[in-house]
Design an enzyme around this catalytic site. Sequence first.
Site, PDB file in Angstrom:
ATOM      1  N   ARG A 105       0.834  -1.194   0.000  1.00 44.55           N
ATOM      2  CA  ARG A 105       0.000   0.000   0.000  1.00 44.55           C
ATOM      3  C   ARG A 105       0.868   1.244   0.000  1.00 44.55           C
ATOM      4  O   ARG A 105       1.702   1.420   0.879  1.00 44.55           O
ATOM      5  CB  ARG A 105      -0.920  -0.013   1.230  1.00 44.55           C
ATOM      6  N   THR A 109      -1.019   7.594  -1.045  1.00 44.49           N
ATOM      7  CA  THR A 109      -2.309   7.497  -1.742  1.00 44.49           C
ATOM      8  C   THR A 109      -3.207   6.417  -1.166  1.00 44.49           C
ATOM      9  O   THR A 109      -4.414   6.393  -1.439  1.00 44.49           O
ATOM     10  CB  THR A 109      -2.083   7.179  -3.231  1.00 44.49           C
ATOM     11  N   ASP A 201       0.004  -3.152  12.893  1.00 36.62           N
ATOM     12  CA  ASP A 201       0.352  -3.692  11.585  1.00 36.62           C
ATOM     13  C   ASP A 201       0.616  -5.189  11.730  1.00 36.62           C
ATOM     14  O   ASP A 201       1.573  -5.597  12.398  1.00 36.62           O
ATOM     15  CB  ASP A 201       1.587  -2.980  11.034  1.00 36.62           C
ATOM     16  N   ASP A 204       4.171  -6.386  10.636  1.00 37.37           N
ATOM     17  CA  ASP A 204       5.217  -5.994  11.580  1.00 37.37           C
ATOM     18  C   ASP A 204       5.155  -6.840  12.850  1.00 37.37           C
ATOM     19  O   ASP A 204       6.188  -7.242  13.396  1.00 37.37           O
ATOM     20  CB  ASP A 204       5.066  -4.515  11.962  1.00 37.37           C
TER      21      ASP A 204
END
Length: 210
Positions: A105, A109, A201, A204
């Site tokens: 990603r 944006t 995340d 992560d």
Amino acid sequence: MMDHLTVVDHPLVQHKLTLMRRTDTSTGEFRRLLREISQLLAYEVTRELPMEMRQIDTPMQKMDAPMLAGRKLALVSILRAGNGLLDGMLELIPSARVGFVGLYRDEETLEPVQYYFKVPPEMDERLVIAVDPMLATGNSSAAAIDLLKESGAKNILFLCLLAAPEGVARMKEAHPDVPIVTASLDERLNEKGYIMPGLGDAGDRMFGTK
């Protein structure tokens, strides 16, 4: 409850998910819990697999017994975090074929960028289960399903650990024919596109990266 969304509210799923959400859960423990919860979710997502009767020999006699029918299903991991769900599901369904969709990603944006795509043959004849722990904006997930459909896939399910309402709506708009199975429909996305309250995340936390 939305008709295209199934939230698996089994007590073991919910308990393990709560442990995964906690800040003090270690990387190793997070991976173990993700593997365990993926197997529990796999039971739900494979509930409608087609069956056929085949004759077998038991130690006592011959019998007609149910077995999975048709081509082996395909598990498709949306990299990199999807591998956490994939590993647990493969323990349960070791004969499944495996594919990978590499998307990341763009942090500015929030749009997906493709860098890898490899799937098994005869996708049109398989049940395809796409796996990614987080359904956040839905942009990457929708893009991954686009690619799977382009490869011939017709019967697709999307399995995730957490979903945001925005991601569910985006997927329904882009792919109303793809059911979503998740352990939790969380509250919302924050301004950076992360699921709230979420668990951070997933990649992560799985791999110990930042």
